[in-house]
Structures are given as C-alpha cells and as structure tokens.
Write a protein that holds these residues in place. Structure first.
Motif, PDB file in Angstrom:
ATOM      1  N   ASN A  32     116.714  70.578  46.431  1.00  0.00           N
ATOM      2  CA  ASN A  32     116.470  71.628  47.427  1.00  0.00           C
ATOM      3  C   ASN A  32     116.243  71.024  48.808  1.00  0.00           C
ATOM      4  O   ASN A  32     115.230  71.271  49.475  1.00  0.00           O
ATOM      5  CB  ASN A  32     115.266  72.488  47.014  1.00  0.00           C
ATOM      6  N   SER A  33     117.215  70.226  49.252  1.00  0.00           N
ATOM      7  CA  SER A  33     117.099  69.476  50.501  1.00  0.00           C
ATOM      8  C   SER A  33     118.252  69.815  51.442  1.00  0.00           C
ATOM      9  O   SER A  33     119.268  70.380  51.017  1.00  0.00           O
ATOM     10  CB  SER A  33     117.069  67.968  50.213  1.00  0.00           C
ATOM     11  N   ALA A  46     122.393  65.302  43.494  1.00  0.00           N
ATOM     12  CA  ALA A  46     122.073  66.504  44.264  1.00  0.00           C
ATOM     13  C   ALA A  46     121.710  67.649  43.327  1.00  0.00           C
ATOM     14  O   ALA A  46     122.482  67.999  42.437  1.00  0.00           O
ATOM     15  CB  ALA A  46     123.265  66.903  45.134  1.00  0.00           C
ATOM     16  N   HIS A  47     120.512  68.205  43.522  1.00  0.00           N
ATOM     17  CA  HIS A  47     120.078  69.430  42.848  1.00  0.00           C
ATOM     18  C   HIS A  47     119.854  70.484  43.935  1.00  0.00           C
ATOM     19  O   HIS A  47     118.761  70.614  44.457  1.00  0.00           O
ATOM     20  CB  HIS A  47     118.766  69.233  42.083  1.00  0.00           C
ATOM     21  N   GLY A  48     120.903  71.195  44.318  1.00  0.00           N
ATOM     22  CA  GLY A  48     120.742  72.214  45.342  1.00  0.00           C
ATOM     23  C   GLY A  48     120.568  71.629  46.723  1.00  0.00           C
ATOM     24  O   GLY A  48     119.536  71.822  47.384  1.00  0.00           O
ATOM     25  N   PHE A  53     126.730  64.652  41.677  1.00  0.00           N
ATOM     26  CA  PHE A  53     126.294  63.327  42.117  1.00  0.00           C
ATOM     27  C   PHE A  53     127.434  62.576  42.779  1.00  0.00           C
ATOM     28  O   PHE A  53     128.618  62.814  42.505  1.00  0.00           O
ATOM     29  CB  PHE A  53     125.724  62.508  40.949  1.00  0.00           C
ATOM     30  N   TRP A  54     127.046  61.680  43.695  1.00  0.00           N
ATOM     31  CA  TRP A  54     127.975  60.730  44.285  1.00  0.00           C
ATOM     32  C   TRP A  54     127.823  59.393  43.571  1.00  0.00           C
ATOM     33  O   TRP A  54     126.708  58.883  43.433  1.00  0.00           O
ATOM     34  CB  TRP A  54     127.682  60.515  45.768  1.00  0.00           C
ATOM     35  N   GLU A  56     128.845  69.108  39.184  1.00  0.00           N
ATOM     36  CA  GLU A  56     128.289  69.469  37.886  1.00  0.00           C
ATOM     37  C   GLU A  56     127.681  70.855  37.975  1.00  0.00           C
ATOM     38  O   GLU A  56     126.989  71.177  38.939  1.00  0.00           O
ATOM     39  CB  GLU A  56     127.218  68.455  37.439  1.00  0.00           C
ATOM     40  N   GLN A  57     127.953  71.663  36.965  1.00  0.00           N
ATOM     41  CA  GLN A  57     127.332  72.974  36.879  1.00  0.00           C
ATOM     42  C   GLN A  57     125.959  72.813  36.231  1.00  0.00           C
ATOM     43  O   GLN A  57     125.843  72.271  35.145  1.00  0.00           O
ATOM     44  CB  GLN A  57     128.199  73.927  36.056  1.00  0.00           C
ATOM     45  N   SER A  58     124.949  73.256  36.919  1.00  0.00           N
ATOM     46  CA  SER A  58     123.600  73.111  36.379  1.00  0.00           C
ATOM     47  C   SER A  58     122.789  74.357  36.709  1.00  0.00           C
ATOM     48  O   SER A  58     123.105  75.108  37.639  1.00  0.00           O
ATOM     49  CB  SER A  58     122.918  71.871  36.954  1.00  0.00           C
TER      50      SER A  58
END
Length: 366
Positions: free
Chosen positions: A75-76, A96-98, A117-118, A126-128
C-alpha cells in the motif's frame, strides 16, 4: 536491525534512507521520502519491508543494488517529482502488494495498483487478495509527565539487588494513575501483576523484570508476569524487558480481556511474549523481540516489526486474523502454525536459520 522506522519524513539530501548488509531486516511504516537528489530508498543486500511508504522522487525512487536484496512494498506510492525521475533501479527482488505509480509508467501488462514482483528488470504480475489494512495502534493517553507515577516511590529501602518491586508495582497501580513508570534498572517480582482498567500506560525506560526463584506457589509459569483480565480502554506497555534467562519458561503478557493492548519496544529473554485468549482484544506489536506467542479469538493482531528467536513453534495462531509487516526469526523453527480457520498475512521479513536447516521442520504449517 531488525528495527522499525515509523512516522518518519526525510526531505532533501542525496539519499533519504540507506540500508545495507544481509542481516537482519528493516521495517518501515508511515515513511515519506521527499526530493532526494539521488536516491529515495537505497538497499544493498538487506530485507526491507515497508507499508504506507511514499517516495516523491526527484531522481531515482528506489535503488536495490544486490541480487540478494529484497524490498516488499505494501500500500505504497512512488510519485514522479521531476521530468528526469526514475521509479526503480533493481538488481534483486522488489515485491508489490498494492503499489501505485503516480507519474511513472507502470509495466505494460500491469494493472494499478500493482501486485506482483520485479526480478531484476522483469515484472511478474500476480493476482492476489487485497492486503488486510494495517490498523494503527491507539495513541497513548495524553497524560502530562508530572502526573506519571514512579513505581519506586512506593519501594522500601533495600540493599537487595535486583530489588523486588511486586508490592511497589501494586501500590503504584492502586493509586488509579493512568501512567506509571519504572526507572532504568534490574528488578524482580514474586507474583503476577494484574493490570486494572484504570491503568493505560506502563513505561519501562528499558528496565528489566525477572521472576524470583522463590515465586508464590500459585504463580504458574503459563500466567503472565503482567496479566490483563479486566476490560478497559487501550493499554500501552513500552520499553521494558521481561528477562528469565536460564530460569525456566515464563509467560510475559497474558491477555483474556476485551481490551486493545500495544506492546512497543519490548524484549523478552527466556520468556514467551504473549498468550492472547479467545476473548482478548486487539494486539499491536511494534519493534518487539524475541519470544514466541500464541493467539486465539476473533480480534486481529497487527505486528509491525516482530523478531521471534529460537526453535519449536514461534507463532501459534488458533483462529485469529494476523498481519505481520516485518518478520524476523533466528534458528531452525516452525515460524507459524496456522490453525482453526486463522488468516495470517506475512508481508515481508527474514527467516534466519543460522545453521543448517532440518528438512523435517517446516517453516510454515497451515
């Protein structure tokens, strides 16, 4: 490290925050990096876990220089603050998560906010599921320092070292004060300390508390040194060490009441950190080392930076919502045993085995 950087803003300079080395992880929460001339966040080989990180980049927002470096962003926001700015220079892994790009071009096949992710320069979508929100701990009571009660004010003069403060703690609590404090030093208790609803803050000033070998017979080792059985307003316990080194097992904090509890800058040596029962309230863990914990019940647990060291099972989650932003372990252990419908989200961190791992010991059991 491990360490927690929280509610920090850096404006200007060549580099905003620089992290290096392999051990032991840095956690960032509510951090803003503004107008750095070269790099907002630089990471060389370490594990960085960040939530609510905002970088307004005049040059390069994030530089992850080593193949072994990992940065997790939850969330960044990465915001382009000049025409020459770049979002990322990456030789390792960035998860990356959001994550939102503001002014930067996102990867061609990515949807915003980014989840994936990079790896070096390659983006992997990725679907999460959305990351559960990391609720902020309630603020401590706004007591002026003049109203804080010194536990040692009620201590009898004694040559005993460390000093037994069982009665002193109880007398300080009985004043009805909202905040009590313990000056720096080594102390002992012989019985559990029950925390009433009137007490809202315990400031340890980096003191340590140990249970004496001649403890009260009814004071069991699975009862908290601090036991919270009465509901009430939010409680903060901070800057305190629960030390039972070489003295056998002991629980530091027991929670059965419907009450928010924040454990901040806590060290447990030779003790379990927490046993939160089915009826216990929300728990906030911020920059805590080193014991194990057991949680149960429907109230969530939010751990910003949690370092749990040793063998066996470090976190037993029996049905609770758990979010850990920055996790760190030390030793060959089962980090998390997730049971009874528990939902646990571990967003980043470092599992440090130290020695050769036993292949029969799973890191996670679900």
């Amino acid at each position: 490290g491990p360490a927690l950087l929280q509610h920090v803003e850096v404006k200007g300079f060549d580099t905003g925050i620089a992290v290096a080395n392999t051990e032991y992880g840095i956690t960032m929460d509510h951090v803003r990096l503004l107008d750095q001339r070269k790099i907002g966040l630089a990471n060389d080989s370490n594990a960085v876990s960040a939530a609510d990180l905002t970088i307004e980049a005049a040059a390069t927002a994030i530089v992850n220089t080593a193949p072994g470096g990992i940065i997790t962003l939850t969330n960044s926001v990465l915001r382009r603050a000049s025409e020459d700015a770049e979002a990322l220079s990456n030789s390792g892994v960035i998860v990356a998560h959001g994550v939102s790009f503001d002014g930067f071009s996102a990867p061609s096949d990515a949807t915003s906010p980014l989840s994936g992710f990079w790896q070096d320069r390659s983006w992997h979508q990725e679907q999460s599921q959305p990351v559960p929100p990391l609720a902020d701990a309630p603020p401590p009571p706004p007591d002026p320092v003049a109203s804080w009660v010194n536990v040692l004010h009620y201590a009898k003069s004694s040559q005993q070292h460390p000093r037994d403060i069982t009665d002193s703690l109880r007398k300080a609590i009985a004043t009805g004060a909202s905040t009590i404090y313990l000056p720096y030093g080594r102390y002992t208790i012989s019985d559990r300390i029950e925390i009433p609803s009137t007490l809202r803050r315990i400031v340890g000033m980096n003191a340590s508390i140990t249970v004496t070998p001649d403890r009260k017979p009814e004071f069991s080792r699975d009862t908290g040194m601090f036991q919270i059985d009465q509901p009430g307003p939010p409680l903060v316990i901070e800057r305190l060490a629960f030390d039972m080194t070489n003295l056998g097992d002991q629980l530091a904090v027991g929670l059965t009441a419907q009450r928010d509890v924040t454990l901040r800058d806590i060290v447990t040596a030779g003790t379990s950190l927490l046993d939160r029962g089915i009826g216990g309230g929300r728990v906030f863990i911020e920059d805590v080392c080193c014991g194990s914990m057991r949680i149960a019940g429907p109230a969530p647990v939010f751990a910003r930076q949690f370092d749990t060291e040793g063998g066996d099972t470090r976190i037993l989650n029996e049905g609770s919502p758990l979010v850990i932003l920055g996790l760190k372990t030390e030793g060959d252990c089962t980090v998390l045993d997730n049971r009874d419908g528990a939902v646990s989200s571990i967003l980043g961190g470092l599992l440090y085995i130290v020695r050769a791992a036993d292949p029969t010991v799973p890191a996670f059991r679900n």
